[in-house]
Design a protein around this motif. Structure first.
Motif, PDB file in Angstrom:
ATOM      1  N   SER A 229       0.810  -1.226   0.000  1.00  0.00           N
ATOM      2  CA  SER A 229       0.000   0.000   0.000  1.00  0.00           C
ATOM      3  C   SER A 229       0.839   1.269   0.000  1.00  0.00           C
ATOM      4  CB  SER A 229      -0.928   0.007   1.207  1.00  0.00           C
ATOM      5  OG  SER A 229      -0.177  -0.051   2.404  1.00  0.00           O
ATOM      6  N   HIS A 272       1.126   6.995  -0.836  1.00  0.00           N
ATOM      7  CA  HIS A 272       0.020   6.233  -0.237  1.00  0.00           C
ATOM      8  C   HIS A 272      -1.301   6.899  -0.609  1.00  0.00           C
ATOM      9  CE1 HIS A 272      -1.711   3.327   2.490  1.00  0.00           C
ATOM     10  NE2 HIS A 272      -2.344   4.286   3.179  1.00  0.00           N
ATOM     11  N   SER A 273      -2.350   6.156  -0.408  1.00  0.00           N
ATOM     12  CA  SER A 273      -3.671   6.710  -0.727  1.00  0.00           C
ATOM     13  C   SER A 273      -3.981   7.870   0.203  1.00  0.00           C
ATOM     14  CB  SER A 273      -4.744   5.640  -0.591  1.00  0.00           C
ATOM     15  OG  SER A 273      -4.481   4.572  -1.504  1.00  0.00           O
ATOM     16  N   THR A 275      -5.773  12.286   0.256  1.00  0.00           N
ATOM     17  CA  THR A 275      -6.523  13.381  -0.343  1.00  0.00           C
ATOM     18  C   THR A 275      -5.603  14.577  -0.556  1.00  0.00           C
ATOM     19  OG1 THR A 275      -8.542  12.656   0.781  1.00  0.00           O
ATOM     20  CG2 THR A 275      -8.512  14.894  -0.089  1.00  0.00           C
ATOM     21  N   ASP A 294      -4.836   9.122   5.657  1.00  0.00           N
ATOM     22  CA  ASP A 294      -5.988   8.878   6.534  1.00  0.00           C
ATOM     23  C   ASP A 294      -5.658   9.132   7.997  1.00  0.00           C
ATOM     24  OD1 ASP A 294      -7.423   8.174   4.314  1.00  0.00           O
ATOM     25  OD2 ASP A 294      -7.085   6.019   4.570  1.00  0.00           O
ATOM     26  N   LYS A 314      -8.907  12.709  -4.476  1.00  0.00           N
ATOM     27  CA  LYS A 314      -8.437  11.510  -3.829  1.00  0.00           C
ATOM     28  C   LYS A 314      -7.578  10.725  -4.801  1.00  0.00           C
ATOM     29  CE  LYS A 314     -12.248  10.987  -0.534  1.00  0.00           C
ATOM     30  NZ  LYS A 314     -11.418  11.298   0.642  1.00  0.00           N
ATOM     31  N   VAL A 315      -6.452  10.285  -4.294  1.00  0.00           N
ATOM     32  CA  VAL A 315      -5.531   9.534  -5.127  1.00  0.00           C
ATOM     33  C   VAL A 315      -5.220   8.204  -4.451  1.00  0.00           C
ATOM     34  CG1 VAL A 315      -4.534  11.597  -6.193  1.00  0.00           C
ATOM     35  CG2 VAL A 315      -3.539  10.655  -4.083  1.00  0.00           C
ATOM     36  N   THR A 316      -4.676   7.273  -5.213  1.00  0.00           N
ATOM     37  CA  THR A 316      -4.291   5.957  -4.688  1.00  0.00           C
ATOM     38  C   THR A 316      -2.786   5.786  -4.781  1.00  0.00           C
ATOM     39  OG1 THR A 316      -4.596   4.941  -6.848  1.00  0.00           O
ATOM     40  CG2 THR A 316      -6.493   4.928  -5.330  1.00  0.00           C
ATOM     41  N   THR A 317      -2.303   4.752  -4.099  1.00  0.00           N
ATOM     42  CA  THR A 317      -0.861   4.480  -4.079  1.00  0.00           C
ATOM     43  C   THR A 317      -0.358   4.234  -5.494  1.00  0.00           C
ATOM     44  OG1 THR A 317      -1.049   3.464  -1.888  1.00  0.00           O
ATOM     45  CG2 THR A 317       0.917   2.978  -3.158  1.00  0.00           C
ATOM     46  N   GLU A 319      -0.202   6.413  -7.907  1.00  0.00           N
ATOM     47  CA  GLU A 319      -0.796   7.292  -8.924  1.00  0.00           C
ATOM     48  C   GLU A 319       0.091   8.513  -9.120  1.00  0.00           C
ATOM     49  OE1 GLU A 319      -4.955   9.800  -9.706  1.00  0.00           O
ATOM     50  OE2 GLU A 319      -4.801   8.341  -8.030  1.00  0.00           O
TER      51      GLU A 319
END
Length: 361
Positions: A229, A272-273, A275, A294, A314-317, A319
């Protein structure tokens, strides 16, 4: 008038020295008669040969007394009184009811059954000395009971002394044995205690080692999971600046982040995921993107040549959120990364933080 029977001859006959040197031949034989023993009144018997009448009378009387005693009784002056008889009670019944002396404790050895067997000078037999027993008397004497009272008492004393010595020796030996047993028990207990402590220590060490291995394994699993992650911001880089490095080019006096040198335009990935909290120009930081995770941690991506996200996105790991550049206060193209846990203005070492997320630099 018939004369009386001669007086019995005594066992003791005086010699010349017993009467001061007088010659016994100077005295006539004394054969008392009724006339001679009748009380004399007004006359005295005079020695026929003259002189020493009183001494002769005393001497003769003494000889008579001694002779009478030697014959078994004392003759009285009158000679007419019979001896006084003494009656003894019949002890045969009492004697029959009494135990034999040999059966009494400590008495049997003092009584001899046959005194005629004892070797003496009368029969001309010489008895060889038997070896002494532990009690101080010979074995033959102990068996035959020929020891006298003094020797028996000595033997009893010696036996008691030996018994007391044996008891003392037994007490000392018993005490020594008890002390040895106690010492052996203490040593065994000490060894057992030491063995138990050693086993407990080994168990504790094994448990600690197992716990450490389990913890290490759990951490590895956690990092492996986090590695899926989390990711590094750039794929190919060179570290040119570390956290806390001092220098006048930084307004704080030291480097507050970690520099990844890479060619301009190299893609910058979301670690990491999260905002996007900020995206824009930030003065000495150039173009900067702030990504909030988070848990509230803020990641600052600075000196970008371009940005691919906007605030609130919002982005993800992994990206792509921008590209490497040289905007702001820089000496070359690189990505300046800062980590601020909880949004705090003071950051932490990004290298340590990334390693904690399972990333290897």
């Amino acid at each position: 008038m018939a004369s009386n029977r001669p007086a019995p001859q005594g066992a003791y006959v005086p010699n010349d020295d017993d009467f001061g040197g007088y010659d016994d031949n100077s005295w006539e034989e004394w054969n008392p008669t009724e006339e001679s023993i009748r009380p004399v009144r007004g006359r005295h018997r005079v020695h026929k040969r003259g002189g020493g009448g009183l001494a002769r009378s005393s001497t003769v009387l003494g000889v008579g007394v001694i002779a009478a005693v030697g014959a078994g009784g004392i003759a009285t002056a009158q000679g007419g009184k019979p001896p006084v008889s003494i009656e003894m009670p019949d002890l045969s019944a009492v004697k029959d009811s009494l135990p034999e002396a040999k059966s009494l404790p400590g008495v049997g050895s003092l009584i001899s059954d046959d005194s005629s067997d004892a070797g003496s000078a009368d029969n001309g037999v010489t008895v060889a000395a038997a070896p002494l027993s532990a009690a101080g008397i010979s074995s033959a004497d102990a068996e035959q009971g020929t020891t006298d009272a003094g020797e028996a008492l000595r033997a009893r004393i010696m036996e008691q002394a030996e018994n007391q010595q044996d008891q003392a020796d037994d007490a000392v030996q018993k005490a020594a044995e008890e002390a040895a047993v106690k010492q052996a028990a203490e040593q065994a207990a000490a060894k057992q205690t030491a063995a138990e402590k050693k086993i407990a220590a080994e168990k504790a060490a094994a448990k600690k080692k197992a716990e450490a291995e389990a913890k290490k394994k759990a951490e590895a699993e956690r990092l492996a999971k986090l590695a899926k992650s989390y990711t590094l911001p750039v794929a190919s880089y060179t570290l040119t600046g570390t956290f806390g490095q001092p220098g006048s080019m930084w307004s704080s006096g030291y480097h507050t982040g970690l520099d990844f040198a890479a060619p301009t335009g190299t893609p910058i990935k979301a670690i990491h995921s999260g905002t996007v909290k900020e995206a824009g120009w930030a003065g000495a930081y150039g173009y900067r993107t702030v990504l909030e995770l988070d848990d509230g941690t803020e990641l600052w991506f600075c000196h970008q040549s371009s940005m691919n996200v906007s605030v609130g996105q919002k982005v993800t790991t992994g990206e792509t959120i921008g590209r490497v550049g040289a905007t702001g206060n820089v000496t070359g193209a690189h990505l300046h990364l800062e980590v601020h846990p909880g949004g705090d203005s003071t950051g932490v070492d990004p290298a340590a933080w990334l390693r904690g997320k399972g990333q290897s630099l």
